[in-house]
Design a protein around this motif. Structure first.
Motif, short mmCIF file in Angstrom:
data_model
loop_
_atom_site.label_atom_id
_atom_site.label_comp_id
_atom_site.label_asym_id
_atom_site.label_seq_id
_atom_site.Cartn_x
_atom_site.Cartn_y
_atom_site.Cartn_z
N SER A 126 39.37 48.09 52.03
CA SER A 126 39.66 47.33 50.81
C SER A 126 38.38 46.88 50.13
N SER A 127 37.39 46.52 50.96
CA SER A 127 36.18 45.97 50.36
C SER A 127 35.45 47.01 49.52
N PHE A 128 35.78 48.29 49.74
CA PHE A 128 35.14 49.35 48.95
C PHE A 128 36.02 49.82 47.80
N ARG A 129 37.20 49.20 47.65
CA ARG A 129 38.09 49.67 46.60
C ARG A 129 37.91 48.82 45.35
N PRO A 130 38.22 49.40 44.20
CA PRO A 130 38.10 48.63 42.96
C PRO A 130 39.01 47.42 42.98
N ALA A 131 38.55 46.34 42.35
CA ALA A 131 39.23 45.05 42.45
C ALA A 131 40.71 45.13 42.09
N GLU A 132 41.03 45.83 40.98
CA GLU A 132 42.42 45.80 40.56
C GLU A 132 43.32 46.63 41.49
N GLN A 133 42.71 47.61 42.18
CA GLN A 133 43.53 48.41 43.11
C GLN A 133 43.90 47.62 44.35
N ILE A 134 43.00 46.71 44.76
CA ILE A 134 43.25 45.96 45.98
C ILE A 134 44.59 45.24 45.90
N SER A 135 44.89 44.69 44.72
CA SER A 135 46.10 43.88 44.63
C SER A 135 47.31 44.67 44.15
N THR A 136 47.15 45.96 43.90
CA THR A 136 48.32 46.70 43.44
C THR A 136 48.78 47.79 44.40
N SER A 137 47.91 48.24 45.28
CA SER A 137 48.36 49.27 46.22
C SER A 137 47.73 49.03 47.59
N GLY A 138 48.41 49.53 48.62
CA GLY A 138 47.94 49.34 49.99
C GLY A 138 46.67 50.14 50.24
N TRP A 139 45.88 49.68 51.23
CA TRP A 139 44.61 50.34 51.47
C TRP A 139 44.79 51.76 51.99
N LEU A 194 31.06 50.40 45.03
CA LEU A 194 30.21 49.42 45.69
C LEU A 194 30.15 48.14 44.88
N ALA A 195 31.01 48.06 43.85
CA ALA A 195 30.93 46.94 42.92
C ALA A 195 31.13 45.60 43.62
N ASN A 196 32.09 45.57 44.58
CA ASN A 196 32.34 44.30 45.27
C ASN A 196 31.10 43.82 46.01
N TYR A 197 30.43 44.79 46.67
CA TYR A 197 29.22 44.42 47.41
C TYR A 197 28.11 44.03 46.44
N GLU A 208 38.49 39.76 45.91
CA GLU A 208 37.88 41.06 46.24
C GLU A 208 36.44 40.82 46.70
N ARG A 209 35.86 39.71 46.23
CA ARG A 209 34.53 39.38 46.71
C ARG A 209 34.58 38.91 48.16
N LEU A 210 35.66 38.21 48.49
CA LEU A 210 35.78 37.74 49.87
C LEU A 210 35.80 38.90 50.85
N THR A 211 36.48 40.00 50.46
CA THR A 211 36.54 41.13 51.38
C THR A 211 35.14 41.66 51.65
N ALA A 212 34.34 41.81 50.61
CA ALA A 212 32.98 42.29 50.82
C ALA A 212 32.15 41.24 51.56
N GLY A 213 32.34 39.96 51.16
CA GLY A 213 31.58 38.88 51.78
C GLY A 213 31.84 38.80 53.27
N ALA A 214 33.12 38.99 53.66
CA ALA A 214 33.46 38.90 55.07
C ALA A 214 32.66 39.92 55.88
N PHE A 250 46.60 40.13 53.85
CA PHE A 250 46.76 41.55 53.51
C PHE A 250 47.86 42.19 54.33
N MET A 251 47.80 41.97 55.64
CA MET A 251 48.75 42.61 56.54
C MET A 251 50.18 42.20 56.20
#
Lengths: 325, 519, 448
Positions: free
Chosen positions: A59-72, A83-86, A290-296, B348-349
């Motif tokens: 997810s951390s490598f996926r575009p921000a709007e995709q994260i919340s609309t489709s599963g990883w 790499l935008a999130n990173y 989406e920043r949190l995913t990269a930050g984590a 997420f899960m």
């Protein structure tokens, strides 16, 4: 699908088992302990435990709007990486909140002393409780053990009062004396982490140190060694595996801590650790996750390095040394 | 970040750790000093000879001279720092001389006389400081004009009880052994009480509250007294002072004092006035309170049990297998993720989307894959509590696995060999040899995870904020104390938490005593 | 040799003592040299009244984070340069809890930016907060309406002037979708109901709602209720309700809540593009409005700040991708709005702190900050032209309009136990199927 990529296939382990059949005592023991079922169960656990993190990594490598609309997992049918999130997390610096690097340094400068100080104090105290006979030793140990349950939250305000009264004048004096040391220092955070770690550290280390065979210590004492010598020459080397394992955990806890940092660090780039900065990056309403995913993942790197670095200590076995002695 | 900032930061860590190291080294040197006539090395020459004293005195002189010379030349040598360093130089030289004179004068004397003399000199020094500091504050001594009113007051409040205690214990030095110990303890405790009482009295007369530091000093005096009492008992326990004092001081200040404060707070309302057991009545009459308590119990039963069981199984399964380190890393990884990070991962899960839409949560994706209806996992009580518990298990299994795996490796191979020669099957070998061998580690793991579970609130707070009947005591405590401005209720919940842990503490004491009995 | 050393030691002592007596430096010693500072680049004339404080530092603590915090820092950069004050801002999402910790721990910041009057009042109640200095009080008089001043006042004492503001109760919609279907922007609440019903007959779901917001989950629900109480029961009842002069579960409140329920608890009306009614409680408020863009949802109720939540490239304009109308009143005209804002309270009365606090309450600051974009202020000295977008301009105009009845977000005024506690959780219970009356009486019982 993901398991294939990240865990070895069962075949490998089985092959290892059959190859190991025969020579060597340890090898024989191993063969008897490892059944295909056990291996299968281990792999199932490993996969179950890894999937959530793996999902986050993708997810951390996926575009921000995709994260919340489709599963990883849709990544596999529709691979889109960015790499935008990173980039956001790592390089969104400015004058007042600089890039992540500075917070990284802060986190290290908090976590390293925050690990060493309690470990030294706790191993000394654990030795005293385990091997120095004195009246009330048992009671005192129980008190220390029971202190584990004092909730952190309840200790914050009194401790802050003490720091403001005692430590702040000292810190200001230090800043006046050496101007390039900011008056916002790490000292309060170190002391707070040390205090909160001590009960558990003493309890855990006591358990291991007290299992050192008494004859070893008696023998040293007969030879005329003082407590200091016994501690350094015998106890410390033998307890090293235990100390190393606790060091890892303590490092993780300090590294991942947010609550203590919120209260005792200044919140400015002078002392604020990574966790505090990441919480800010998430936005005041938590919307930029989406920043949190990269930050984590950014903050995950160091703990994993520490784990790899210290792992050899406890692979050797917690009591391996004493068994030889 | 400028280079100077970075240097300043790193310097803090280096200087901090170095100072800590020096203090610990000095303490340990004190520990290994020998009371007998035999003296060796530098420490011995320090006691006997001129040379080391001259060196130390010269160092102090050098500090003072340097401070005076640098003053005005470099910007960071401020007036205050210069004065402080010069004073330090004087004090150091005076100290060296005093120590020399006393040592010489007292060499033929008995230990009791020596002890009394040292105490009296100490008392005199403290008295001088106590007299001088307020004079400095009032401006009578220009050298001491940096003394703040607070410092002068502190010197008075703490100094006189200290002087008194030192003088009286000096007198007691000649009493018989048993009486001396008890008397000294009493004197120190009285001094501690005196600090608190005089602070309270003085606080009543002024606007600015004195704060908590008199309590800290009183605690320090009390600890010194108690530890001294214990150490006086026999020579063997003396080192304990060195080993325990730093930890004991920190714990008293940072945990014992807050614990006492919390206990008092639990019986007050938000304005700080005493309100009896109102907070507890509130707790047990709230409709959600019982759910919160029940949830906490479920957490503390399930999390330690399951994470220890899974961690142990995993540790056994992968023991000595190829790629063991890699396997370990996989299960360890959740430990390395912060609670907040774990919260995101599991949100997420568990994420939910309506049946007609694409699922973005893996669990619901699997449910719909097998033809089920997507579920509001975090909303449907009581299963949502279980969903949160799974997160905690996911994190803590790594801890259990790491510690237990190490313990398993400590079980002697010979014992397992012997068992297998006796015809034991793998399960028997495990339950008869391995399990007893790692029993103490198991207790440690279960205890640690139980306590961590009781204290955890981040997971609940980030994932459901305690909604939908998922709250636990620790979360409720944080909410009440910090969000709702009801510290009394928060404290009452903390006491309940303590009661919940009591059984674990008692059990551990029993195990501890059994081990002692075996040894 | 031995003899020499014996002489040396006392000599050394004498030397040090002499040094100490002669060397201890008095007041005449050179103090740290004051650098004249870099020549200010801009025009510093308008900051001359604040004075100059070389090397002074003022700590400001608040909830504003990230990009917003950047703009905040930018907004006073010129002031810093001209006065020499270093304003150190620290933002934290945990402000509400941490400000209590810091105050009780004796380590408060110099200035606190309070997002809720209720929090300001409770901190003022501890005695830690200082009365607003004269300059601030004068600015508050000059630039803010009495309503706004009252929100910074506790027991007759003004503690802080307002900083920024937001207008709540906007209904976001897609102008093009409305136009295609022939829907008109409603001017009364009844029309809104009718519009909802007619949208439901098309294949678009009328509303999309999300109450989710981490540990503050439920607050978007409180905004709905407050909007409806203000409009259906009037400002007087609203004030009484907020001040707990009437019970929380009074009939007027129940009526308002039921009316909200008619819209967002009706399975035919929600939850466009997301799922059914049960999804409201967990859907993040930030994502809840996004289905408006793809036409699966017609309307989304959220404050003016939602402008920043639309994906990049979305035009917010009357003829753009999205636009918003204010939740109408029971009758057309005479707008009544709820809104929020921050207040700046001081924990120190040092001169430099007073200077910063006074500057923050001035019209200069309001214009400086608003022109950086994203926010508005209720400061009457603010030029609406400075607002960065058409929506914000209209919001400023609403705030500055004499005819507007403005009321502060009620949950921010209530005691923390309710406003940041049971009111939030109560809304979650209610939307998850809880019955109106029992939810309201549960909240009523929790009032401290």
């Amino acid at each position: 699908m993901s398991s294939v990529a990240i865990t070895p296939q069962p075949k490998t382990s089985e092959a290892a088992v059959s190859a190991a059949a025969g020579v060597g005592r340890a090898e024989r023991v191993k063969r008897r302990l490892t059944s295909p079922w056990a291996t299968a169960a281990a792999i199932v656990i490993a996969v179950l435990w890894t999937i959530p993190t793996f999902g986050l990594l993708l997810s951390s490598f996926r575009p921000a709007e995709q994260i919340s609309t489709s599963g990883w997992w849709t990544f596999f049918s529709d691979p889109q990486l960015t790499l935008a999130n990173y980039g956001d997390v790592l390089f969104s610096g400015s004058a007042s909140s600089p890039q992540l690097g500075e917070y990284f340094v802060n986190s290290l400068l908090i976590a390293i002393p925050g690990t060493i100080l309690p470990l030294v104090l706790a191993s000394l105290a654990a030795y005293a409780f385990a091997w120095v006979k004195f009246k009330g030793s048992g009671t005192l140990f129980v008190v220390v053990f029971a202190l584990q349950i004092v909730p952190l939250q309840m200790a914050l305000i009194p401790l802050l009062q003490l720091f403001v009264t005692f430590l702040q004048p000292f810190q200001n004096a230090l800043h006046d004396a050496v101007p390039f040391i900011s008056e916002r220092q790490f000292l309060p955070v170190w002391i707070a982490h040390t205090i909160f770690a001590l009960p558990l550290a003493i309890f855990l280390l006591h358990n291991f140190i007290s299992e050192i065979p008494g004859e070893v210590i008696e023998a040293a004492r007969v030879d005329g060694a003082g407590h200091g010598q016994i501690f350094f020459r015998i106890v410390l080397p033998l307890a090293m595996p235990a100390i190393a394992s606790f060091a890892i955990f303590q490092f993780l806890w300090v590294w991942n801590d947010l609550l203590v940092a919120l209260v005792f660090s200044s919140g400015t780039p002078d002392t604020a650790p990574l966790t505090q900065r990441l919480a800010e990056l998430a936005g005041s309403r938590g919307e930029n996750w989406e920043r949190l995913t990269a930050g984590a993942f950014v903050s995950l790197v160091v703990p994993l390095l520490v784990f790899f670095g210290l792992q050899r200590f406890f692979v050797r076995g917690l009591l391996a040394g004493s068994a030889k002695g | 970040m400028t280079t100077m900032d970075l240097i300043g930061k790193v310097l803090q860590a280096v200087v901090g750790l170095a100072a800590f190291g020096v203090v610990m080294a000095l303490l340990l040197a004190f520990l290994d000093r020998e009371d007998g006539a035999e003296r060796k090395g530098f420490v011995a020459s320090l006691r006997d000879g001129w040379r080391p004293r001259a060196i130390i005195a010269a160092a102090f002189v050098l500090i003072a001279v340097l401070a005076r010379v640098l003053y005005g030349v470099v910007p960071w040598m401020t007036q205050q720092l210069t004065n402080t360093l010069i004073l330090l130089g004087i004090a150091g030289v005076v100290g060296v001389v005093l120590q020399l004179l006393l040592d010489r004068a007292l060499q033929p004397a008995s230990p009791a006389v020596r002890s009394a003399a040292y105490r009296l000199v100490g008392a005199a020094l403290v008295a001088v400081a106590v007299v001088l500091l307020p004079m400095g504050e009032s401006g009578a001594l220009p050298m001491l004009d940096w003394v703040t009113p607070a410092l002068a007051q502190a010197a008075t409040i703490v100094g006189w009880p200290l002087v008194g205690a030192l003088v009286v214990t000096a007198g007691v030095a000649f009493a018989p052994n048993g009486v001396r110990r008890s008397l000294r303890l009493v004197v120190w405790l009285v001094a501690a009480a005196a600090v608190v009482v005089s602070a309270t009295v003085l606080e009543g007369g002024q606007e600015q509250p004195i704060g908590v530091w008199p309590w800290a000093f009183a605690a320090a005096l009390g600890i010194a007294g108690v530890l001294g009492f214990l150490a006086d008992h026999d020579d063997d326990s003396k080192p304990m002072l060195v080993f325990l004092i730093p930890a004991a001081l920190l714990l008293t200040v940072g945990l014992v004092y807050p614990a006492v404060r919390t206990a008092i707070l639990a019986f007050t309302d938000k304005t700080g006035t005493f309100n009896g057991v109102d907070n507890f009545v509130w707790m047990f009459t709230q409709p959600e309170a019982l759910v919160t308590l029940a949830n906490t119990v479920v957490w503390v039963v399930l999390v330690p049990l399951l994470s220890t069981a899974i961690g142990l199984a995993y540790a056994v399964f992968i023991d000595k297998s190829r790629g063991e380190r890699f396997y370990k890393m996989l299960v360890f990884m959740p430990m390395a993720i912060s609670f907040v990070g774990a919260g995101i991962i599991w949100k997420f899960m568990y994420a939910y989307r309506g049946p007609e839409q694409d699922q973005i949560g893996l669990i619901n994706q699997l449910i719909t894959l097998f033809g089920g209806q997507p579920q509001q996992i975090l909303q449907n009580s009581p299963w949502n509590t279980l969903a949160l518990i799974i997160v905690m298990i996911w994190i803590q299994t790594g801890f259990a696995m790491t510690v237990l795996s190490a313990a398993i490796k400590g079980v002697p191979v010979e014992q397992i060999e012997a068992a297998s020669l006796d015809g034991a099957n793998p399960w028997q070998r495990f339950s008869n040899v391995t399990l007893p061998g790692i029993r103490s580690s198991l207790v440690v793991v279960v205890t640690t995870i139980s306590i961590a579970t009781l204290k955890v609130f981040d997971i609940v707070r980030t994932m459901t904020a305690g909604n939908f009947n998922t709250s636990v005591v620790a979360n409720e405590m944080y909410t009440q104390a910090f969000r709702s401005g009801e510290p009394g209720r928060g404290a009452a919940l903390a006491l309940v938490l303590f009661l919940l842990v009591l059984p674990i503490v008692v059990y551990n004491i029993r195990v501890l005593n059994q081990q002692k009995a075996i040894r | 040799m031995k003899h020499a050393r014996r002489v040396g030691l006392p000599l050394g002592i004498a030397g040090v003592t002499a040094l100490a007596l002669t060397g201890c430096v008095g007041d005449t010693a050179p103090s740290s040299s004051e650098s004249p500072g870099a020549a200010p680049s801009g025009d510093c004339a308008e900051y001359a009244d604040y004075g100059t404080f070389e090397g002074a530092e003022v700590n400001v603590y608040g909830t504003i984070l990230d990009a917003e915090a950047e703009r905040l820092n930018e907004s006073w950069a010129q002031f810093e340069e001209c006065t020499g004050i270093d304003v150190v801002y620290e933002g934290s999402a945990e402000f509400e809890a941490q400000i209590n910790v810091r105050v009780q721990g004796g380590n408060p910041p110099d200035l606190g930016i309070f997002p809720q009057p209720g929090l300001l009042a409770s901190v003022a109640g501890t005695g830690a907060l200082l009365e607003a200095p004269e300059g601030v009080a004068a600015n508050a008089q000059e630039f803010w309406t009495e309503d706004w001043q009252n929100y910074g006042t506790v027991d007759g004492t003004l503690y802080g002037a307002p900083l920024m503001a937001s207008v709540k109760g906007f209904v976001w919609y897609s102008p093009s979708v409305f136009e295609e279907n022939g829907w008109a922007v409603p001017t009364t609440l009844d029309e809104l109901d009718e519009l909802t019903a007619s949208i439901a007959e098309s294949d678009v779901t009328p509303w999309c709602v999300g109450f989710g917001s981490g540990e503050a989950t439920g607050w978007p629900g409180t905004d709905w209720v407050e909007d409806y109480v203000l409009r259906t029961a009037g400002p007087d009842v609203y004030d009484q309700w907020v001040a707990h002069e009437i019970p929380f579960d009074s009939p007027e409140i129940a009526t308002a809540l039921d009316r909200v329920g008619d819209l967002i608890k009706n399975p035919d009306y929600v939850n466009g593009g997301i799922g059914d009614v049960s999804t409201i409680a967990t859907t993040d408020f930030g994502e809840a409005g996004l289905p408006v863009l793809d036409g699966t949802c017609a309307m989304h109720h959220q404050a003016s700040f939602y402008e920043g939540f639309w994906p990049e490239g979305t035009t917010v304009a009357e003829d753009g991708d999205v636009w918003a109308f204010l939740t109408p009143g029971t009758e057309a005209g005479a707008p009544a709005v709820t809104g929020g804002g921050e207040f700046v309270g001081a924990f120190s009365d040092d001169e430099e702190v007073v200077a910063v606090q006074t500057y923050l309450s001035s019209a200069e600051w309001a214009n400086s900050r608003v022109s950086l974009g994203g926010v508005i202020s209720a400061n009457s000295g603010l030029d609406p032209e400075n607002a960065s977008s058409p929506l914000l301009q209209s919001a400023v105009e609403i705030l500055q309009d004499e005819a507007t009845t403005f009321r502060f977000d009620g949950s921010d005024l209530m005691p923390g136990a309710v406003g940041a506690g049971t009111f939030w959780t109560g809304m979650v219970d209610w939307i998850s199927g809880g019955d109106t009356q029992s939810v309201l009486s549960t909240i009523e019982q929790s009032w401290p």
